[in-house]
Design an enzyme around this catalytic site. Structure first.
Site, PDB file in Angstrom:
ATOM      1  CG  HIS A   3      -6.427  -2.422  10.885  1.00 34.57           C
ATOM      2  ND1 HIS A   3      -6.455  -1.316  10.067  1.00 34.57           N
ATOM      3  CD2 HIS A   3      -5.333  -3.134  10.518  1.00 34.57           C
ATOM      4  CE1 HIS A   3      -5.417  -1.363   9.237  1.00 34.57           C
ATOM      5  NE2 HIS A   3      -4.735  -2.462   9.486  1.00 34.57           N
ATOM      6  N   GLY A  51      -3.046 -11.338  10.449  1.00 42.66           N
ATOM      7  CA  GLY A  51      -2.515 -10.331   9.528  1.00 42.66           C
ATOM      8  C   GLY A  51      -1.041 -10.032   9.705  1.00 42.66           C
ATOM      9  CG  ASP A  56      -2.724  -8.165   6.248  1.00 42.45           C
ATOM     10  OD1 ASP A  56      -3.862  -8.563   6.520  1.00 42.45           O
ATOM     11  OD2 ASP A  56      -2.123  -7.310   6.923  1.00 42.45           O
ATOM     12  CG  ASP A  76      -8.282   2.193  13.610  1.00 40.23           C
ATOM     13  OD1 ASP A  76      -8.603   3.367  13.309  1.00 40.23           O
ATOM     14  OD2 ASP A  76      -8.006   1.845  14.776  1.00 40.23           O
ATOM     15  CG  HIS A  83       0.323  -5.709   9.705  1.00 42.60           C
ATOM     16  ND1 HIS A  83      -0.177  -5.313  10.916  1.00 42.60           N
ATOM     17  CD2 HIS A  83      -0.747  -6.059   8.956  1.00 42.60           C
ATOM     18  CE1 HIS A  83      -1.488  -5.403  10.899  1.00 42.60           C
ATOM     19  NE2 HIS A  83      -1.859  -5.848   9.728  1.00 42.60           N
ATOM     20  CG  ASP A  86       2.742  -7.254   5.403  1.00 44.01           C
ATOM     21  OD1 ASP A  86       3.658  -7.268   4.564  1.00 44.01           O
ATOM     22  OD2 ASP A  86       2.856  -7.719   6.559  1.00 44.01           O
ATOM     23  NE  ARG A  92       2.242  -2.814  -5.279  1.00 43.25           N
ATOM     24  CZ  ARG A  92       2.527  -3.772  -6.180  1.00 43.25           C
ATOM     25  NH1 ARG A  92       2.179  -3.619  -7.444  1.00 43.25           N
ATOM     26  NH2 ARG A  92       3.152  -4.873  -5.818  1.00 43.25           N
TER      27      ARG A  92
END
Length: 116
Positions: A3, A51, A56, A76, A83, A86, A92
């Site tokens: 981030h 990203g 991402d 962060d 986003h 994402d 996951r």
């Protein structure tokens, strides 16, 4: 991946672990802006999209295709990120496909020390 508030920390981490990240046979993939910072520090990197623009998701695809040995994503946790869905999807999928994921320098250090 990092981030915005963690990009400098990512570059510092990489520079302090050049014995790992500087290996000739190591392929490093990064989202666009993070990759730009790493590249400016002198480390070769394959840059993907930024990203928020899909980087991402590109990393997530590589996770699904078993193209990555691990993912390092300095997040962060105190910032707002448009986003975030994402980011959650990427995390996951790392769990689904059992790809090691480090979200902070301490965990990243453990991963790179133990990656065979």
């Amino acid at each position: 991946i990092a981030h915005d508030g963690k990009k400098a920390q990512m570059v510092s981490f990489i520079m302090h672990h050049l014995d790992f990240f500087g290996r000739e046979n190591l392929l490093i993939y990064a989202t666009g802006t993070t990759g730009k910072h790493v590249e400016e520090a002198g480390v070769k990197v394959n840059k993907l999209l930024s990203g928020p623009l899909g980087g991402d998701a590109q990393i997530a695809q590589m996770v699904c295709l078993k193209e990555l040995d691990m993912v390092i994503f300095f997040r962060d946790p105190l910032g707002m990120h448009p986003h975030e869905p994402d980011v959650q999807m990427l995390m996951r999928l790392c769990d689904v496909h059992e790809v090691p994921l480090a979200t902070n320098p301490s965990t990243a250090k453990l991963l790179i020390q133990n990656l065979v």
